[in-house]
Each structure stands twice: as structure tokens, then as C-alpha cells.
Design a protein around this motif. Sequence first.
Motif, PDB file in Angstrom:
ATOM      1  N   VAL A 191       4.007   3.387   3.416  1.00 21.47           N
ATOM      2  CA  VAL A 191       3.056   2.326   3.072  1.00 21.47           C
ATOM      3  C   VAL A 191       3.169   1.980   1.590  1.00 21.47           C
ATOM      4  O   VAL A 191       3.081   2.866   0.728  1.00 21.47           O
ATOM      5  CB  VAL A 191       1.612   2.744   3.398  1.00 21.47           C
ATOM      6  CG1 VAL A 191       0.613   1.710   2.867  1.00 21.47           C
ATOM      7  CG2 VAL A 191       1.419   2.904   4.900  1.00 21.47           C
ATOM      8  N   GLY A 192       3.408   0.697   1.303  1.00 18.27           N
ATOM      9  CA  GLY A 192       3.473   0.227  -0.086  1.00 18.27           C
ATOM     10  C   GLY A 192       2.636  -1.027  -0.242  1.00 18.27           C
ATOM     11  O   GLY A 192       1.766  -1.311   0.585  1.00 18.27           O
ATOM     12  N   GLY A 193       2.915  -1.816  -1.276  1.00 16.92           N
ATOM     13  CA  GLY A 193       2.156  -3.047  -1.501  1.00 16.92           C
ATOM     14  C   GLY A 193       0.722  -2.743  -1.887  1.00 16.92           C
ATOM     15  O   GLY A 193       0.347  -1.584  -2.129  1.00 16.92           O
ATOM     16  N   ALA A 194      -0.100  -3.795  -1.896  1.00 19.35           N
ATOM     17  CA  ALA A 194      -1.504  -3.598  -2.256  1.00 19.35           C
ATOM     18  C   ALA A 194      -2.232  -2.750  -1.216  1.00 19.35           C
ATOM     19  O   ALA A 194      -3.246  -2.118  -1.512  1.00 19.35           O
ATOM     20  CB  ALA A 194      -2.190  -4.955  -2.423  1.00 19.35           C
ATOM     21  N   MET A 195      -1.680  -2.721  -0.004  1.00 26.15           N
ATOM     22  CA  MET A 195      -2.235  -1.859   1.048  1.00 26.15           C
ATOM     23  C   MET A 195      -2.395  -0.418   0.577  1.00 26.15           C
ATOM     24  O   MET A 195      -3.371   0.260   0.900  1.00 26.15           O
ATOM     25  CB  MET A 195      -1.234  -1.828   2.200  1.00 26.15           C
ATOM     26  CG  MET A 195      -1.690  -2.473   3.436  1.00 26.15           C
ATOM     27  SD  MET A 195      -0.373  -2.271   4.653  1.00 26.15           S
ATOM     28  CE  MET A 195      -1.306  -1.497   5.905  1.00 26.15           C
ATOM     29  N   ALA A 196      -1.390   0.057  -0.185  1.00 23.64           N
ATOM     30  CA  ALA A 196      -1.401   1.454  -0.642  1.00 23.64           C
ATOM     31  C   ALA A 196      -2.565   1.697  -1.602  1.00 23.64           C
ATOM     32  O   ALA A 196      -3.082   2.816  -1.687  1.00 23.64           O
ATOM     33  CB  ALA A 196      -0.071   1.795  -1.315  1.00 23.64           C
ATOM     34  N   ASN A 197      -2.992   0.655  -2.322  1.00 22.93           N
ATOM     35  CA  ASN A 197      -4.043   0.839  -3.328  1.00 22.93           C
ATOM     36  C   ASN A 197      -5.347   1.353  -2.713  1.00 22.93           C
ATOM     37  O   ASN A 197      -6.060   2.159  -3.304  1.00 22.93           O
ATOM     38  CB  ASN A 197      -4.320  -0.472  -4.072  1.00 22.93           C
ATOM     39  CG  ASN A 197      -3.087  -0.984  -4.806  1.00 22.93           C
ATOM     40  OD1 ASN A 197      -2.125  -0.238  -4.993  1.00 22.93           O
ATOM     41  ND2 ASN A 197      -3.114  -2.242  -5.213  1.00 22.93           N
TER      42      ASN A 197
END
Length: 404
Positions: free
Chosen positions: A225-231
Motif C-alpha cells: 500500500v502506497g500513495g495517500a492511502m498509506a497516510n
Amino acid sequence: MAKTLLSALPDGDLRGRRILVRADLNVPLSHGRVSDDTRIQACLPTLRRLTDAGGRVVLLSHLGRPKGTVNPEYSLAPVARALDDALEAPVRFVADLVGPEARAAVESLGDGEILLLENTRFDPRETANDPSLAEALAGYGELYVNDAFGTAHRAHASTEGVARVVRAAGGRAVAGLLLEKELTFLGEALDDPERPFVGVLGGAKISGKIDVVEALLPRVDRLLVGGAMANTFFLAMGLEVGDSLVEPDRVDMARDLLDRAGDKLLLPVDVRVAREIAPDADVRIVPRSEVAAGDRIGDVGPDTEALFADEIRSARTVVWNGPMGVFELDPFRHGTGHLARAVAEAADAGAVTVLGGGDSAAAAEVAGVAERLTHISTGGGASLELLAGRSLPGIDALSDGEAS
Ligand code: ADP
Ligand code: MG
């Protein structure tokens, strides 16, 4: 249940027959010309199959959101010209859908000819899935071919309604070649994937993709999981995320997923941050535990790129949806590009690699790897629904396939 496929029909079922085809010709226009013909190219195999076999093709599509009124800005006339060029065969067009002009044009169709009718969404009955429109459209042919994957998750008169009317009248409603490909790669392939099976998710929001996370988690060997999703996951882990894009109302959900996923779920270990997400941003690379107040996470870092790429290169099946960062801006495109190249290498080594999502497809183009991937889905919302394991109304309404 498996659906009847156009690819299974013999020429004899097509020659001289009037065939109603719903395609997704919802292409971007600029100054009255088609500015990106990806969707036109995507429906050519079905159209060629039908015309080569001597079918008489009545073609339907929507374009944009004219909201049930006739608006020349959304006319399919320029699309007919682009289709004509792409097919190198004449495509007729009438600016009418179910009126006398359309009916006359349908009547006069010859074998191997294509007639494109006007934007289905000029008629308010289209999105309302009004049976009276479905019946009028069904009158154009006893065989209906749905090739509009991008709208298969909507029950509209030209997708769901017409299929049911055609079948009720004794005709057949079948999946076109593009729809078949999407179902094969986004549906069936994931039911029995070659392992290791790695899922990669990114993009702006976790909320729009939570069902995909839930559906993939039990099936994959790893979920990256990457992108802003990971935040939002970082927040759930108690990490500082500064002014990064997050969904505070999804933190509990993220915590629950972390608990259940165990070591299946891999999050970025380092990130690229800046004070502003801007084309001229000053970027720093920091471990995920060292994001400062006021920082914005715009991309994954190099250690994460290496970690994720290793997982992907050893996979036999990869499903990817959502960029790793703000790939539209130079300072934040590195992670997505690195990942895209790793997916392409896996594909070169024989893995099944499937990409869904409009922005992800654009990112694969930017990275120059699009041609090497096994399949790039043409539908945004529809591909997410399929990945989430849901059935789509436009597909449900088709004839069931013969048991084999
Ligand atoms: P897709 O269309 O492939 O399904 P999404 O629409 O879910 O992908 O997400 C794509 C968007 O996510 C892009 O516009 C990208 O800029 C944005 N994005 C990715 N990472 C971040 C981030 N760290 N911060 C803000 N936006 C991000
Ligand atoms: Mg998107």
C-alpha cells in the motif's frame, strides 16, 4: 454464472443479422475532435468481428453527462469520424436515437455496415433505466452485444434494461470481446491466481477502495500500500503525518485492517516529503517515523521502492490499482515510475500483470511501460467493483453461457 460470449458465436449467428452493440465511446473531446482514442481502439476488435462476419451493426454509446437533454457539445458526431478513421471503413451517423430518422437508418443498414446513433444520455430515460427506452432500443436487433465495460457497473436502459428486454423476447445478450477480456483478467484470473499473488494499492483515498482492500486481502500473498492511502495507516500506527492528505474518519478502519492483515500488508518504510505539493517543491527523503509537523508526504522513498519492487519481481500475478504518489508532478513521480518498471519486469518474466484505474493507467503511460503489461483495464469504477468481488448489473443482465 459464466455469460454467453461473442467469441463463442459462429459467423452464421451474425451474418445478415441486425446486432445492437453498446460500446463505451465516452472519449475526451477538444475543439470538436477526439483527443484520446484509447476507448475507440478498445472496441475495434468487437466491431471488426461483427462486420467481418457480415453483421449489421447498430452502435450505441453515451458521451459525457448531458443530463437527459440534447446538447450538441456532447454529440457523438466527432466520435463517428474518429471511428471511421480507426476502422478504415465507413461509419454512418444519425443525430437521433429512437426517432423516425434513427429507425429509417437502422432499416436501411446493409451487411457489414455500422451505424452510430446519437448519445444515449440525451434521453432522460437512459440513466433512469426506463423500460420504454429499453424496449425501443431492443427493437433494433435480436442480438445484443455489451462491450461497454466502463459503464457495466450502472443499470441504465442501454446496458442493463435492453439486455433484459432482448432476452425476454427470445434473443440473446452477450459479452463483447473487450468485456470478455476485462472479466477474464479482473474477475476469473483472481479467483485462481498463480502464486505468489501480489496486490498493489495506492492513490488518493482509502475510503473509495476499502472494499477492494477487503476483497484482495484474503486472496493475495502480499498487499503493498502506497500513495495517500498509506497516510491513513500511518495515522493509525500513531505516526506523525504533518499536513499530508489523510482521512481521519477512516483511522479506526485502518487500525482494524492492520490488526487483521498481519505481515501480509506492507506499508512504505520511507517517504518523500515537501512543505508544498508543487512542481518546484524542495523534496526531502525521510524514514516514515521522521515526518515533521508541516510536512506533506508526496511519494514513497527509495527504500520502499526497493522493497516493493522485490516483492513484485518475484510475483507470478500482480494486480495494481492507484499510484504511489502525486505522479502528475515531477518531484513526486519517482515511486510510481519505479513500481511501474518493476511490474513491467514481472510481466516480461511471464507474470500476469493487471492494472486498473484511470490515473494508474496514465501513470503506466508516463512510465512508458503500458505495452508490456498483460492487461490495462478500460474502466475505473467498474474495475474497482470487479476487484472488490461484486457483480455488475450490465453483466448480470446478459444471457447465461452454455454449461461446458
Ligand atoms: P486510480 O484512478 O488509478 O484509481 P486514484 O484516483 O485512486 O487512482 O488516485 C490517483 C490520485 O492520487 C492522483 O491524482 C495522485 O496525485 C493522488 N495521490 C497519490 N499519492 C498521493 C499523496 N501522497 N498525496 C496526495 N495525493 C496523492
Ligand atoms: Mg482516479
